[in-house]
Write an enzyme that holds these catalytic residues in place. Sequence first.
Site, mmCIF file in Angstrom:
data_model
loop_
_atom_site.group_PDB
_atom_site.id
_atom_site.type_symbol
_atom_site.label_atom_id
_atom_site.label_comp_id
_atom_site.label_asym_id
_atom_site.label_seq_id
_atom_site.Cartn_x
_atom_site.Cartn_y
_atom_site.Cartn_z
ATOM 1 N N ARG A 96 36.834 28.050 91.905
ATOM 2 C CA ARG A 96 36.127 27.501 90.745
ATOM 3 C C ARG A 96 36.761 26.162 90.347
ATOM 4 O O ARG A 96 37.968 25.977 90.479
ATOM 5 C CB ARG A 96 36.300 28.509 89.597
ATOM 6 C CG ARG A 96 35.682 28.122 88.275
ATOM 7 C CD ARG A 96 34.221 28.331 88.274
ATOM 8 N NE ARG A 96 33.667 28.419 86.928
ATOM 9 C CZ ARG A 96 32.378 28.227 86.673
ATOM 10 N NH1 ARG A 96 31.523 27.941 87.628
ATOM 11 N NH2 ARG A 96 31.913 28.341 85.437
ATOM 12 N N THR A 375 22.670 27.132 91.270
ATOM 13 C CA THR A 375 23.744 27.723 92.036
ATOM 14 C C THR A 375 23.109 28.251 93.319
ATOM 15 O O THR A 375 21.893 28.292 93.422
ATOM 16 C CB THR A 375 24.347 28.843 91.153
ATOM 17 O OG1 THR A 375 24.785 28.225 89.944
ATOM 18 C CG2 THR A 375 25.470 29.590 91.791
ATOM 19 N N THR A 393 28.402 26.651 93.306
ATOM 20 C CA THR A 393 27.566 25.929 92.340
ATOM 21 C C THR A 393 28.116 24.561 92.001
ATOM 22 O O THR A 393 29.319 24.316 92.146
ATOM 23 C CB THR A 393 27.455 26.746 91.032
ATOM 24 O OG1 THR A 393 26.510 26.123 90.164
ATOM 25 C CG2 THR A 393 28.778 26.857 90.306
ATOM 26 N N SER A 446 32.525 31.838 84.256
ATOM 27 C CA SER A 446 31.330 31.799 85.107
ATOM 28 C C SER A 446 30.575 33.126 85.006
ATOM 29 O O SER A 446 31.107 34.128 84.523
ATOM 30 C CB SER A 446 31.775 31.571 86.553
ATOM 31 O OG SER A 446 30.685 31.700 87.436
ATOM 32 N N SER A 447 29.333 33.107 85.481
ATOM 33 C CA SER A 447 28.576 34.362 85.611
ATOM 34 C C SER A 447 28.357 34.724 87.069
ATOM 35 O O SER A 447 27.665 35.704 87.374
ATOM 36 C CB SER A 447 27.211 34.224 84.928
ATOM 37 O OG SER A 447 27.371 33.955 83.570
ATOM 38 N N GLY A 467 21.515 31.440 89.198
ATOM 39 C CA GLY A 467 20.724 31.712 87.998
ATOM 40 C C GLY A 467 21.510 31.702 86.697
ATOM 41 O O GLY A 467 21.050 32.281 85.704
ATOM 42 N N GLY A 468 22.701 31.086 86.674
ATOM 43 C CA GLY A 468 23.458 31.005 85.418
ATOM 44 C C GLY A 468 23.679 32.387 84.841
ATOM 45 O O GLY A 468 24.081 33.318 85.537
HETATM 46 N N1 GLY Z 1 27.570 27.456 86.433
HETATM 47 C C1 GLY Z 1 27.070 28.727 86.209
HETATM 48 C C2 GLY Z 1 28.084 29.793 86.306
HETATM 49 O O1 GLY Z 1 29.117 29.588 86.921
HETATM 50 O O2 GLY Z 1 27.894 30.833 85.748
#
Ligand code: GLY
Length: 564
Positions: A96, A375, A393, A446-447, A467-468
């Site tokens: 990340r 993403t 992403t 993050s998700s 999809g966030g």
């Molecule tokens: N950028 C979206 C996530 O990492 O959840």
Amino acid sequence: MKKIILQLLLLSFYMKPLLGASSNPIYGQNGMVVSTSQQASQAGIDILKKGGNAIDAAVAVGFALAVTSPSNGNLGGGGFLVASFSNGKTFTLDHREKAPSNSYRDMFLDDSGSVIPGMSLYSRAGSGVPGTVDGLIRILQDHGSGKISIREVLSPAIRLAEKGFLLSYYEARQFNAYKAFFERNDAAADIFIRKDKRPWKVEDRFIQRDLSKTLKRIAKHGRDGFYTGPVAKMIVEEMKRGNGLISMDDLFNYSSKYREPVTGSYKGYEVISMGPPSSGGALLINMLNMLELYEKDSLEWNSSDYVHILTEIERRAYADRAEHMGDPDYWDVPLEMFKSKEYAEIRTADIDINKASPSDEVYAGDPAGYESPETTHYSVVDQWGNAVSVTTTINLGYGNGCVVKGAGFFLNNEMDDFSSKPGVPNVFGLVGNEANAIEPNKRPLSSMTPTIILKNNKPFLVIGSPGGSTIITTVMQTILNVVDHDMDIKEAVCAARFHSQWLPDVIQIEPRGLAKDVIGNLELRGHKIVPRGGYIGESNCIMIREDGIYGGGDCRGETSAIGY
Ligand code: GLY
């Protein structure tokens, strides 16, 4: 600015092809790659056929996506990888992005303490220090087969960038739809707008020369080809063209990190997923724990009871996310609470089957006693049964819109995943608190939920989605579609989805996603149903059965499952 952001978000959803009827899964006897891009899936399969393992192939896919899927595949962003090897070894790699060392808590607020609209999304300050290149090179060196060199994994990407590839109808359409966005950045316009300014057409050859040079530098020098030398200097120069904060030291010091997988179980299946700084795995396990308390037969697929119970569960899980989740290097995340079956029982105790609980009456749980649009996702399985699940992403489609001049790739706008101000939603409508406040070198929450489900100790499902905030509920519904609703992997990824996340207090549905009488019934219970105006996620998954490997590319995208 708010209007532009909304339009761009919706645009990325409108670009998806219409949700068609599900066809059959793709079959493979020896290996399978499923990704959003045919060329990238092929790059992975070619490596598997050469005798590479799933890690070698995943790295080749990752670099190829950086070329063929520039809106989300990336060098300028980050991601998470979850692996389960046939020898029983499981591990995750966190690559990340990190906040630059000069970042600070209130950097996106004006003098009066209000969030400056769009700053975390569409300015250079929105970029975190990219992690993808470090992560892919590290995992190749540590867990690749040793038979495939860095040059070999990068060569499909280099060829695709240097010689170009033919645009599909949807790729051409997406570039044309984003023309005004690209015009805001000279380097982006140079690459992504046709030289004659005319619209891109299907089968136009798309060449990325600067990107090919960057990829060659990585092939020659490994991570140093990106984090030091000319590419690093170009990134820092790009920062200086605006308000960016990434320094040479930030790049040099970036390091991906192995983390313990977050694990749980659902009806006898083992869940292996990504822990913090992703909220995905912990929330997924927490929600499955809550769901396990309900009888399968009473929750028919996409019935009003099913949507109601999932929504109530999601409401509670996302309330906990907002309060308790952040980078575990900076915040004590109560992981045991999220994993606890007892906590799931306590958390579901006040769910009423006939009535929605208003989100402003649902608070985060107390961890005391429990301590312990864009993403992309790709899945790989090799001939030895090793499985790799990667979600990566640059945040929104084409990140912050800034191509690093001379280096040919978009930078992320991942700083928006931090909580710029407590209680103020980010672009995904997610709110956060102290746990996810900006701090130097911290990773934004993050998700992303790359996940592997084991059956009898062996990989059974390899799952994930973009999809966030909707990623976690997409992954959960895909699992339920297989485990509870007996769908094959293609049906499971293509079936209609819905989403809720505590705040805003609504259930979002896809076009034609729920029957009218189900919507009416949910409204009677107090739910507010909102059409999303587009589709949810793009789940590119694999199912491994006794008789072979089955790939399911999501019908929502131009996805590609290739087996052999
Ligand atoms: N950028 C979206 C996530 O990492 O959840």
